[in-house]
Structure formats: C-alpha cells, structure tokens
Design an enzyme around this catalytic site. Sequence first.
Site, PDB file in Angstrom:
ATOM      1  N   ARG A   1       0.840  -1.203   0.000  1.00 36.48           N
ATOM      2  CA  ARG A   1       0.000   0.000   0.000  1.00 36.48           C
ATOM      3  C   ARG A   1       0.875   1.253   0.000  1.00 36.48           C
ATOM      4  O   ARG A   1       0.448   2.318  -0.409  1.00 36.48           O
ATOM      5  CB  ARG A   1      -0.959  -0.005   1.204  1.00 36.48           C
ATOM      6  CG  ARG A   1      -2.253  -0.755   0.905  1.00 36.48           C
ATOM      7  CD  ARG A   1      -3.191  -0.765   2.070  1.00 36.48           C
ATOM      8  NE  ARG A   1      -2.712  -1.629   3.126  1.00 36.48           N
ATOM      9  CZ  ARG A   1      -3.383  -1.874   4.257  1.00 36.48           C
ATOM     10  NH1 ARG A   1      -4.564  -1.310   4.443  1.00 36.48           N
ATOM     11  NH2 ARG A   1      -2.888  -2.673   5.160  1.00 36.48           N
TER      12      ARG A   1
ATOM     13  N   LYS B   1     -13.552   8.255  -1.857  1.00 36.43           N
ATOM     14  CA  LYS B   1     -12.930   8.113  -0.539  1.00 36.43           C
ATOM     15  C   LYS B   1     -11.740   9.060  -0.438  1.00 36.43           C
ATOM     16  O   LYS B   1     -11.002   9.236  -1.404  1.00 36.43           O
ATOM     17  CB  LYS B   1     -12.467   6.662  -0.359  1.00 36.43           C
ATOM     18  CG  LYS B   1     -11.828   6.372   0.987  1.00 36.43           C
ATOM     19  CD  LYS B   1     -11.685   4.873   1.217  1.00 36.43           C
ATOM     20  CE  LYS B   1     -10.257   4.418   1.075  1.00 36.43           C
ATOM     21  NZ  LYS B   1     -10.062   3.003   1.395  1.00 36.43           N
TER      22      LYS B   1
ATOM     23  N   ASP C   1     -13.495  -4.961  -2.493  1.00 34.06           N
ATOM     24  CA  ASP C   1     -12.258  -4.213  -2.226  1.00 34.06           C
ATOM     25  C   ASP C   1     -11.085  -5.194  -2.232  1.00 34.06           C
ATOM     26  O   ASP C   1     -11.285  -6.408  -2.148  1.00 34.06           O
ATOM     27  CB  ASP C   1     -12.362  -3.491  -0.873  1.00 34.06           C
ATOM     28  CG  ASP C   1     -11.497  -2.230  -0.827  1.00 34.06           C
ATOM     29  OD1 ASP C   1     -10.696  -2.005  -1.753  1.00 34.06           O
ATOM     30  OD2 ASP C   1     -11.626  -1.457   0.147  1.00 34.06           O
TER      31      ASP C   1
HETATM   32  C1  R5P Z   1      -7.100   1.159   0.486  1.00 30.17           C
HETATM   33  O1  R5P Z   1      -7.289   2.039  -0.350  1.00 30.17           O
HETATM   34  C2  R5P Z   1      -7.564  -0.232   0.285  1.00 30.17           C
HETATM   35  O2  R5P Z   1      -8.061  -0.449  -0.987  1.00 30.17           O
HETATM   36  C3  R5P Z   1      -8.624  -0.649   1.302  1.00 30.17           C
HETATM   37  O3  R5P Z   1      -9.811   0.075   1.046  1.00 30.17           O
HETATM   38  C4  R5P Z   1      -8.166  -0.366   2.685  1.00 30.17           C
HETATM   39  O4  R5P Z   1      -6.876  -0.879   2.881  1.00 30.17           O
HETATM   40  C5  R5P Z   1      -9.112  -0.977   3.691  1.00 30.17           C
HETATM   41  O5  R5P Z   1      -8.646  -0.680   4.977  1.00 30.17           O
HETATM   42  P1  R5P Z   1      -9.652  -0.536   6.175  1.00 30.17           P
HETATM   43  O6  R5P Z   1     -10.444  -1.808   6.282  1.00 30.17           O
HETATM   44  O7  R5P Z   1      -8.763  -0.318   7.365  1.00 30.17           O
HETATM   45  O8  R5P Z   1     -10.523   0.650   5.908  1.00 30.17           O
END
Ligand code: R5P
Length: 290
Positions: free
Chosen positions: A93, A189, A216
Amino acid sequence: MKIVLGPSSKELGEKIADILKAEKLPVAFKNFPDGESYVRIEGSTQGEEAIIVQTTSPPQDQRLIQLALMADAAKRTGAKNVKAVVPYLAYTRQDKVFLAGEALSGEAVANMLKAAGVDSLLTFNVHEGALLKRFPFPAKTLSAIPVLAEYFKQRGLERAFSLAPDDGALYMAREAEQVLKGGYGFLEKHRDLYTGHVSIQKKPLEVKGKTVVIFDDIISSGGTIIRAARILKKLEAARIFASCVHPLLIGDAEKHILSAGVEEIVGTDGVPSAVSKVSLAPIIAKELLG
Ligand code: R5P
C-alpha cells in the site's frame, strides 16, 4: 516443480500441490526466545523449481523474514530457481513516496526478497499494479474478483450491484459486474496522509431497493466497508454484502462490519480467516502450469 509449504499458507500450498500433483515440501519453523525466526525446508530442492507459498498478512514482518529465509534455504540446497507465491504482499500500500522522508516500502521489500534468492513472484490484486514494474524480478498480479463474484452468483445473488468503495477499486467492481451483471459504481474516498483518517462522500447511485456487494482488495480495520455500508443504508439499499481478496480483519473488524448492517463478508484463502470461503488454489495452479 516442488511446492514449499510456507508456515503462513500451508493449507493453500497443499491444495495447489494436490491440483498439480506436485511434491510438497513441509517447513519446520519456530521463533527463538528473542523473537528471531528459524525455518528448515524438509526435503531437497536440488535442480528444481521451488515454489514457495507464503502469504505475508500479519504478523507481516515475521512472515516476510520467513519467506526470505525459505528462499535462501531453497537456493542453498540447489534450487535452480525460486518463485514466491505471496497472495497478500505486505507493504504494497506504500507504493510511492507520499510525504518527503518516507520509504518506498513496497519496493524495499521486493529488493530484500531478491537479495534472499527470490527470482520471480506471483501475487493477487496488489494495491497498485505499477509498483511491480519497479521490482528487481518478474512479478505478476492476478485478480481474485471473478471467483469472489462467482461465489455470490452461486449464492443466488446474480444481478446484485457491484460497488467499489473508492475509484482505485473501480476495476474490481467492473470485473465483478461481468459476473453478476447488476450494474456497478464507486464511492469517493479520501484518506488524510498525516492522520490516516478516512472519509467517504455520499453520491447518487442507483441502489435503492437493490442488493449490493462491496468489492475491495483489502479489509483491514473495516473502516472503509463500514463507511460505505452507512452510505448504502442512506441510499436505501435492500441488502449489503462485503467481499475482499485479502481479509486481514484486524481486531473486531468483522463484528463491527456486521453491526453496520453487512449481511456477510466473503474473502479468499490468500489470507486464512473465518471468512476465507473462496480458494485461490485453482487460479494459482493454472498460472503455475503456464
Ligand atoms: C485502500 O485504499 C484499500 O483499498 C482498502 O480500502 C483499505 O486498505 C481498507 O482498509 P480498512 O479496512 O482499514 O478501511
């Protein structure tokens, strides 16, 4: 080809080896009292292609070191090459330097694996595919979204709306829509680079009275899915499901997501968890066969 059963992905490695009818090499492992890792591949890789199956979900640092040590061990016992099958590749990430002074963690991890003996790598739905071009060995990312969408289709949810929680996940909603055929869309987001705080904006979406599946790459704290589910409630979606490739589900994430009105969470066995209902083994086996 021999399949090295990394400690974090033993069951997945066994499934892959069974499909390929390949020899499985178990791995003995332990932690020393000071926390250092120890691994020993039980069997020979002499002259072989060694396929090390090892996901790097939490505890990711320990699992990365185990992977590096297994690569070193495989090379030392004569493997002609080492392929790392790492369904969830930690640190990816951080795929660029967002703020001056940061590391490019995803690339640093790949360089470490190269130094240890990894010659190529296979992963799934890496956060930013362009990162793999910076790796010092051939690296490929596959998508698990079609098989996740197929799970929902088999569950009777054909025609469900496929939703991405942000534009980076839009390609996943599109892939899911190819299977579910109920339309797709995404939310906006925003993540604060200093505090990490995430906010998702409400926007018009044709979901009133519909079943929606949120797709996701990762569910970690669950914050993204919970915020998306709250918006879907406001938009009067009838039923909400959540799906991801890498179900990290830190702490009480699963409980909080279900409390937010999500009926079911579905992930893959790339990260073993209570919601890992879809196996990546057939896709990986097919890829390894070429
Ligand atoms: C970030 O952009 C990824 O695509 C996921 O949306 C993110 O890592 C999800 O993390 P969390 O469950 O902590 O919101």
